[in-house]
Design a protein around this motif. Sequence first.
Motif, PDB file in Angstrom:
ATOM      1  N   ASP A 452       0.834  -1.212   0.000  1.00  0.00           N
ATOM      2  CA  ASP A 452       0.000   0.000   0.000  1.00  0.00           C
ATOM      3  C   ASP A 452       0.864   1.256   0.000  1.00  0.00           C
ATOM      4  OD1 ASP A 452       0.762  -0.652   2.617  1.00  0.00           O
ATOM      5  OD2 ASP A 452      -1.098   0.038   3.537  1.00  0.00           O
ATOM      6  N   SER A 453       2.002   1.203   0.649  1.00  0.00           N
ATOM      7  CA  SER A 453       2.900   2.353   0.628  1.00  0.00           C
ATOM      8  C   SER A 453       3.533   2.513  -0.752  1.00  0.00           C
ATOM      9  CB  SER A 453       3.992   2.167   1.688  1.00  0.00           C
ATOM     10  OG  SER A 453       5.085   2.997   1.412  1.00  0.00           O
ATOM     11  N   PHE A 477      -1.663  -4.799  -1.439  1.00  0.00           N
ATOM     12  CA  PHE A 477      -1.599  -5.488  -0.149  1.00  0.00           C
ATOM     13  C   PHE A 477      -1.726  -4.417   0.923  1.00  0.00           C
ATOM     14  CE2 PHE A 477       0.101 -10.002  -0.605  1.00  0.00           C
ATOM     15  CZ  PHE A 477      -0.463 -10.154  -1.858  1.00  0.00           C
ATOM     16  N   ASN A 479      -2.107  -3.205   4.332  1.00  0.00           N
ATOM     17  CA  ASN A 479      -1.990  -3.497   5.772  1.00  0.00           C
ATOM     18  C   ASN A 479      -1.950  -2.201   6.590  1.00  0.00           C
ATOM     19  OD1 ASN A 479       0.554  -2.660   5.110  1.00  0.00           O
ATOM     20  ND2 ASN A 479       1.645  -4.331   6.123  1.00  0.00           N
ATOM     21  N   GLY A 481      -0.373   0.536   6.298  1.00  0.00           N
ATOM     22  CA  GLY A 481       0.824   1.339   6.537  1.00  0.00           C
ATOM     23  C   GLY A 481       2.098   0.731   6.012  1.00  0.00           C
ATOM     24  N   ILE A 482       3.184   1.329   6.438  1.00  0.00           N
ATOM     25  CA  ILE A 482       4.520   0.950   5.989  1.00  0.00           C
ATOM     26  C   ILE A 482       5.056  -0.123   6.935  1.00  0.00           C
ATOM     27  CG2 ILE A 482       6.850   1.818   5.561  1.00  0.00           C
ATOM     28  CD1 ILE A 482       5.541   4.593   5.082  1.00  0.00           C
TER      29      ILE A 482
HETATM   30 MG    MG Z   1       1.947  -1.757   3.869  1.00  0.00          MG
END
Ligand code: MG
Length: 570
Positions: A452-453, A477, A479, A481-482
Motif C-alpha cells: 500500500d505504501s 496489499f 496493511n 501502513g509501511i
Molecule cells: Mg503496507
Amino acid sequence: DQADTAQELTDGFHLLIDALKLNDIRTIYGVPGIPITDLGRMAQAAGIRVISFRHEQHAGNAAAIAGYLTKKPGICLTVSAPGFLNGLTALANATTNCFPMILISGSSEREIVDLQQGDYEEMDQLAIAKPLCKAAFRVLHAADIGIGLARAIRAAVSGRPGGVYLDLPAKLFSQVMNAEAGQKSLVKVIDAAPAQIPAPAAVKRALDVLKSAKRPLIILGKGAAYAQADDAVRALVEKSGVPFLPMSMAKGLLPDTHPQCAGAARSTVLKDADVVMLIGARLNWLLSHGKGKTWGEPGSKKFIQIDIEPKEMDSNVEIVAPLVGDIGSCVQALLDGIDGQWPAPPADWIGAVQSKREENIAKMAPRLMKNSAPMDFHGALGALRTIVKERPDAILVNEGANTLDLARGIIDMYQPRKRLDVGTWGVMGIGMGFAIAAAIETGKPVLAVEGDSAFGFSGMEVETICRYNLPVCIVIFNNNGIYRGTDVNPTGGPDVATTVFVKDSRYDKMMEAFGGVGVHATTPDELSRAVNAAMDSGRPTLINAAIDPGAGTESGRIGNLNPQSVVRKK
Ligand code: MG
Ligand code: ADP
C-alpha cells in the motif's frame, strides 16, 4: 511561390519525429507542457504512440522498462526544469539498473540560462543530468538532430546499457531548414549494440575453473534476462548440469520449477558453493558484496563473471575468471567449449541442493493455503502464485517491502522477463510506470502486486491505465501502513505514527473514479476470483486486498540495513 517554399522547409519538430521513426522508435512516454506539447501532438499525428502520464517520474520508469523489455531505448519526453527533474529520478534509476532509455527534455534559452537572467523554468539541465546518466547531449541546430539522436541511441544500448539525456532547447523545435538537407542529416543507426566477442583465452580460463568445481553454482542476473540469449543460457545450464540461482528479475529465464533451480535453497548454495559463475549479475548489496557470512568461509569461493562491462570485474572481490563480452556471445563460446564431454557436477552436491530445496518448499506449502480473513501475506500470495502458474505469460510487477520480499520467494516465474521489480536500488515508485509500459510493449496482461505504501508513489497513474484501457490488474496489499499498520505515536499526541496510513482505506474506489473495476477482497478466495476475472476481461482493475495490519516485519527482509540508535530512549 509561397506554397512551394513552405513545402521545401522542415523544422526541428519534424526532424526529431522523422529521426525517431527512422530508428524504429514507435512509442514515447511523457507528460506534455511547454515547450514540448506540440511535439507530442505532432508525433501522435505522425503515427508514433504517445502515452501521456500524470507525472514524469512514471513516464520515465515506463521508458526505462520498455528499454529493458525490448533492448531498444525507451523514450521519455518532459518539459523543462521541474518536469526534467522528475524524469531524472527515473533516468538515474535506469542507469543504475542498466536499462537503456533516453530522457528528452525541452529546455529554456541558452543565452538566458547561461547568464542566469531568470527565464521561465530556467535550469542548466545538461550539467545537472551529466553525473546521473551514462551520457548527455544537447542539440542547438536543427541540422544536428539526426546526429544527436544517433549518439543518444548508441550510448543507451551499446556496451552496458543505461540512461541518456538529450537536451533540446525550445528554440530548436521551430528552427527551419531545407527539407531535403534535413532528410539527409538524419542517421539510421546500424548495429546499435554490436556483439562483443570474448577472448578465447578468457573462455578457456572460465571453463577450466568451472570444470575444477566440486560444488558449482550459476547465478543469473537481470543482465542475462536483458540479453535475450534465452536458449543459449538454458543450454549452458542444462549441458553443464550446474544448479542455478536466479536474481529477482532473472526469475523465469529458466522456470523456477526447473530441476536445477536452487532458488529455494539460496542460503545453502551461496554458503557452500566453491565455484560461482555470475552471468549478468553484479556482486552488489543484493549479493552481500560476494563476502561475509552469506558466502561461508572466507576465501572458499572462486568467481567466474560474465559481463559486458570490464570495470565490473573485481568490484567487490577477486574474479579469477573474468569473461568480458555480451552474454549471448560469451555463453555461446562456453557452450562451444563444453561440446559434449562435460562431467556432471558431483552427485553429493546436486543431492544436497535438491534436498534443501525440497525441504524448504515443503515447509512453505501449508502457509500458502491458509484461506483466512484478514489475510496474511502468505495466504494472499499463495492465491496469486496459482494464478501466475496458470497464466505464465502474464507480466508480474512487484514493489513494496514485505509484499516484495515474500512475493519474490513465493510466486514462481516460468518465462523470461516476466518479473519486473524494484531492481538495484530497491526503489519504491516503479509500479504503475512499469505496469503501463509492460502492457503497451508486450500486449500481455499485467499483474501489479503492490504494497500500500509502494503504490502511493505512483498511484495517480491508475487514471492513465484507465484512460488507455490497459489490461493491468493491480493488487494492493493493504496493511494500513509501511511495514505494519499497527504503530502508535509514542507521545500519545493527535498525529498518527509515522508509518501508519488511514485505516481500512479503500484504494479500489480510486479505480472506480476513472471507470475501472474496483474490488475489495478480504480472503484469498475472493482475491483469486477477482484477479482471474480481471485477467479474463482485460479491464483495468484494482483489488484492495485487506491484509492483517500486524502481519508484516520491519523493512521486509532488509531490516538489517536500518541503522540502530545505541542511546534510543524506549
Ligand atoms: Mg503496507
Ligand atoms: P541483478 O540485480 O539481477 O544481479 P545487475 O543489474 O546487478 O543484475 O547486473 C546486470 C549486469 O549485467 C550488469 O553488470 C551489466 O553490465 C550486465 N549486462 C547487461 N546487459 C548485458 C549484456 N547484453 N551482455 C553482458 N552483460 C550485460
